[in-house]
Design a protein around this motif. Sequence first.
Motif, short mmCIF file in Angstrom:
data_model
loop_
_atom_site.label_atom_id
_atom_site.label_comp_id
_atom_site.label_asym_id
_atom_site.label_seq_id
_atom_site.Cartn_x
_atom_site.Cartn_y
_atom_site.Cartn_z
N ALA A 133 13.94 -6.69 5.56
CA ALA A 133 12.66 -7.40 5.51
C ALA A 133 12.30 -7.68 4.07
O ALA A 133 12.72 -6.95 3.16
CB ALA A 133 11.56 -6.58 6.17
N TYR A 172 9.87 -7.33 1.14
CA TYR A 172 8.99 -6.21 0.81
C TYR A 172 7.73 -6.70 0.12
O TYR A 172 7.78 -7.55 -0.76
CB TYR A 172 9.71 -5.21 -0.10
N GLN A 218 3.62 -1.81 1.71
CA GLN A 218 4.16 -2.00 3.05
C GLN A 218 4.93 -0.75 3.47
O GLN A 218 5.72 -0.21 2.72
CB GLN A 218 5.09 -3.21 3.03
N GLN A 219 4.71 -0.31 4.68
CA GLN A 219 5.43 0.82 5.24
C GLN A 219 6.36 0.30 6.33
O GLN A 219 5.92 -0.38 7.25
CB GLN A 219 4.47 1.85 5.83
N THR A 220 7.64 0.61 6.21
CA THR A 220 8.60 0.17 7.23
C THR A 220 9.76 1.15 7.27
O THR A 220 10.07 1.80 6.27
CB THR A 220 9.11 -1.25 6.94
N ASP A 221 10.38 1.24 8.41
CA ASP A 221 11.54 2.11 8.57
C ASP A 221 12.85 1.36 8.41
O ASP A 221 13.91 1.93 8.59
CB ASP A 221 11.51 2.79 9.95
N LEU A 222 12.78 0.08 8.09
CA LEU A 222 14.00 -0.69 7.92
C LEU A 222 14.82 -0.15 6.74
O LEU A 222 14.24 0.29 5.74
CB LEU A 222 13.68 -2.17 7.69
N HIS A 261 15.23 -3.47 2.02
CA HIS A 261 14.04 -4.20 1.57
C HIS A 261 14.47 -5.18 0.49
O HIS A 261 15.29 -4.85 -0.37
CB HIS A 261 13.00 -3.24 0.99
#
Length: 139
Positions: free
Chosen positions: A60, A62, A66-70, A73
């Motif tokens: 994704a 960035y 931003q909080q993401t588990d991907l 970034h």
Amino acid sequence: MTRIDFYILEDNHLLFTCRLAEKIYTQGQRLYIHCSSEQQAAKLDDLLWSFRQGSFIPHALYKSGQQTDLPIHIGHDAEPEAGLDVLINLCQEVPAFFSQFLRIAEIVEPGEPRRQAARERFRFYRDRGYPLESHTIST
């Protein structure tokens, strides 16, 4: 200590970046790709979906906070979240946040101005005692 690899390329740096990102992803590591502009980040975002038929690399763009588990970034103007393993640097400068990563892949594009900027980055890391390796990539 952070390990730094310089990849000296003869051609398409974004395609090589996709292949390197895929390899890092398959090794189970989390990655931040630091681009030089919003346009470069968007182009790489698109290319990661299509660079190789059948590939799937969850990623994704960035944005700060931003909080993401991907696992991957792509950014250009924000310091990434902590806890990522590898930084691929597509910029001509050393990012201020480089030391939070276990490994850095410095991508060296063709052309003398870009090579000169890479030499300066190499000296920056060397003068601070970081372990360095260079790899010439030909296609």
